[in-house]
Design an enzyme around this catalytic site. Structure first.
Site, mmCIF file in Angstrom:
data_model
loop_
_atom_site.group_PDB
_atom_site.id
_atom_site.type_symbol
_atom_site.label_atom_id
_atom_site.label_comp_id
_atom_site.label_asym_id
_atom_site.label_seq_id
_atom_site.Cartn_x
_atom_site.Cartn_y
_atom_site.Cartn_z
ATOM 1 N N CYS A 388 0.820 -1.209 0.000
ATOM 2 C CA CYS A 388 0.000 0.000 0.000
ATOM 3 C C CYS A 388 0.861 1.268 0.000
ATOM 4 C CB CYS A 388 -0.988 -0.058 1.167
ATOM 5 S SG CYS A 388 -2.403 1.018 0.898
ATOM 6 N N HIS A 514 -3.739 -5.095 0.312
ATOM 7 C CA HIS A 514 -3.143 -5.705 1.505
ATOM 8 C C HIS A 514 -3.384 -7.213 1.439
ATOM 9 C CE1 HIS A 514 -2.585 -1.986 3.950
ATOM 10 N NE2 HIS A 514 -3.523 -1.532 3.135
ATOM 11 N N GLU A 516 -2.029 -9.534 2.867
ATOM 12 C CA GLU A 516 -1.871 -10.205 4.168
ATOM 13 C C GLU A 516 -3.199 -10.529 4.843
ATOM 14 O OE1 GLU A 516 -0.629 -7.279 3.371
ATOM 15 O OE2 GLU A 516 -1.326 -5.710 4.744
HETATM 16 N N1 GLN Z 1 -1.820 6.508 3.156
HETATM 17 C C1 GLN Z 1 -1.976 5.787 1.949
HETATM 18 C C2 GLN Z 1 -3.351 5.960 1.340
HETATM 19 O O1 GLN Z 1 -4.272 6.380 1.994
HETATM 20 C C3 GLN Z 1 -1.659 4.327 2.145
HETATM 21 C C4 GLN Z 1 -2.605 3.624 3.041
HETATM 22 C C5 GLN Z 1 -2.093 2.296 3.532
HETATM 23 O O2 GLN Z 1 -0.888 2.046 3.520
HETATM 24 N N2 GLN Z 1 -2.995 1.452 4.002
HETATM 25 O O3 GLN Z 1 -3.545 5.659 0.190
#
Ligand code: GLN
Length: 538
Positions: A388, A514, A516
């Site tokens: 992310c 994600h 995971e």
């Molecule tokens: N801050 C980033 C976003 O909002 C990444 C979010 C995250 O790593 N879950 O896109």
């Protein structure tokens, strides 16, 4: 065959202090019953007033676990999914905020017209309704309901009261109370002390709940004497006291509870047919973790590294994938701010490291430190997985150091950057509310044939992974990256990059999702397997 019984409700409460591992106890109990052939669901009650965990700092509550349907939930939901190997819904996490929100909505709609709306019965009725609804919808033989916090907390009272009422309504054969307590060991005398546990049982009884089973958490197996005292003062038979002592791996807890016969006692007490639990593949998985000798060192680059629970699902996904590859992962935690502030250099930090995970995150703090490390990782060719925010910063680093766009940035970090290589999702523009408004849950990713990602996912054209973000990689620059081997290997339905990889690398890949959250002990995440495989030396 076991299965299909009148629905059973097992309530799990906690005493003495929080953070005892009630979640793992609940998940383990669920796994034992599931392995007997019953269908099991698990519900987490969080007595805080937040509607969900989405607005909470991971430093306070650990990671926010994202469900398929886009719930931002407590990390215990992650334990349940991993142990039970099922997908749960946002409905499996009930909070005071949610309960009051629906009670107040009903009041405004006039559903309670003429009545004075009160905690008992209106709030408690709502709690019971939500519990029953989840169990019904998920067709569960057994619903395990873990009540967060500690007995005696004011905010937990309506939930305990609802549980007490459910025993009356559902009957003694269909409800069970498990109380998890701490039994500390005095360092001076080496004795296990049961007094705090006794007091917490008294507190529970004061509000009308007599526990059927006690699970004692301690650093070593309970002594006979401690067991005798606990039984006597808690009014619980000795065979209903279980010792949940510290073990290396949380995945071993179901085995130590099975050894003591938790599942057979529950089946007797709830009048459920007994079937021998089949845990053979679970045991195989634990054996793989324990027998893996070849160690790989993984740098975990983040900014909440002081509380490891902030990245719980990632740690577990690494364990699952490593067991699959018969490797023993050693995690080296790297606080990005230390690099940002020049307390250590990126080079030094990566000494002896086989690969790195650039962890997810929000906001400015630590971002520049991560970017420095990413540069080092890319140039050294060490396998790197960006999750992310990790992917987003890999893109920023590439734009700056390969494309020469010096001031490139994410607009989250620098809103006035001349090169917004990561920018707010268009659907986020104008969104003011913070709760539940990110791009959330399982969403499709269209994979590009011929890429590493396509191979890693077993040559599937579309895969679903869970998301939680507001920003995206800006598609405007992708041709420039591709000219330099950094290609998009997966796109979202809306057409922005979901997965990117460096073509010439062993493994240099970032994902907006994600993965995971979908990793399970017996079904590790393909992306994590791909990363761990790349760490194999030689
Ligand atoms: N801050 C980033 C976003 O909002 C990444 C979010 C995250 O790593 N879950 O896109």
């Amino acid at each position: 065959m076991c299965g299909a019984v009148t629905r059973k409700y097992i309530f799990v409460t906690g005493g003495v202090l929080s953070g005892l591992g009630k979640g793992v106890t609940s998940a383990s109990t669920g796994l034992l019953l599931k392995s007997m052939g019953y269908s099991v669901t698990a519900i987490k009650i969080d007595p805080y007033v937040n509607v969900d965990a989405g607005t909470m700092n991971p430093y306070m509550h650990g990671e926010v676990f994202v469900t398929e349907d886009g719930g931002e939930t407590d990390l215990d939901i992650g334990h349940y999914e991993r142990f039970l190997n099922i997908d749960l819904s946002k409905k499996n996490n009930i909070t005071t905020g949610k309960v009051y929100q629906s009670v107040i909505e009903k009041e405004r709609r006039g559903d309670y017209l003429g009545q004075t709306v009160q905690i008992i019965p209106h709030v408690t009725d709502e709690i019971k309704k939500e519990i029953r609804e989840v169990a019904d919808e998920q067709g569960a033989d057994v619903a395990i309901i873990e009540i967060g916090g500690t007995v005696g907390d004011i905010e937990g009272l309506p939930f305990l009261e609802a549980a007490r009422q459910m025993r009356l309504e559902e009957g003694v054969d269909n409800t069970l109370f498990i109380h998890v307590v701490l039994v500390p060991k005095l360092s001076t005398t080496g004795e296990l002390k049961t007094k705090p546990a006794q007091h917490s049982v008294q507190e529970l009884r004061r509000i009308g709940i007599q526990p059927d089973i006690l699970v004692a958490r301690s650093i070593e197996p309970l002594s006979r004497e401690a067991r005798r005292k606990l039984a006597l003062y808690s009014n619980v038979p000795r065979e209903a006291i279980f010792s949940n002592y510290d073990v290396d791996l949380v995945y071993e807890v179901p085995l130590i509870l099975r050894e003591q016969g938790l599942h057979s006692l529950i089946s007797k007490r709830l009048r459920m047919k007994y079937c021998e639990p089949d845990l053979s593949s679970w045991i195989d998985f634990i054996d793989k973790i324990k027998n893996a000798r070849k160690q790989v060192t993984i740098a975990m680059v983040g900014k909440y590294t002081r509380l490891k629970d902030s990245y719980l699902s990632i740690i577990e996904a690494i364990k699952h994938a490593s067991a699959h590859c018969l490797l023993k992962p050693k995690l080296k935690w790297i606080e990005a701010e230390d690099i940002e502030k020049g307390r250590v250099s990126a080079e030094e930090t990566l000494e002896g490291v086989d690969g790195a995970v650039i962890l997810p995150g929000f906001g400015i703090r630590g971002a520049e430190g991560k970017i420095k490390l990413i540069k080092e990782l890319r140039e050294s060719g060490k396998p790197t997985l960006g999750i992310c925010f990790g992917l987003q910063l890999m893109v920023v680093e590439f734009a700056r150091n390969v494309l020469g766009l010096d001031k490139a940035n994410s607009t989250e970090v620098d809103p006035s950057t001349p090169h917004p290589v990561v920018d707010l999702l268009s659907m986020q523009k104008g969104v003011i509310y913070k709760g539940g408004t990110m791009r959330l849950g399982a969403l499709p990713i269209r994979l590009i044939r011929g890429t590493k990602a396509y191979e890693i996912y077993g040559q599937r054209d579309v895969v679903y992974e869970r998301h939680r973000h507001r920003y995206q990689v800006n598609p405007r620059y992708i041709n420039k990256y591709a000219e330099n081997e950094f290609i998009v290997s997966g796109f979202s339905k809306e057409g922005f990059p979901e997965i990117m990889e460096l073509r010439s690398s062993k493994f240099y890949l970032g994902t907006q999702a994600h993965p995971e959250f979908k990793s399970r002990p017996l079904q590790p995440s393909p992306i994590y397997i791909g990363f761990i495989k790349a760490l194999k030396k030689g």
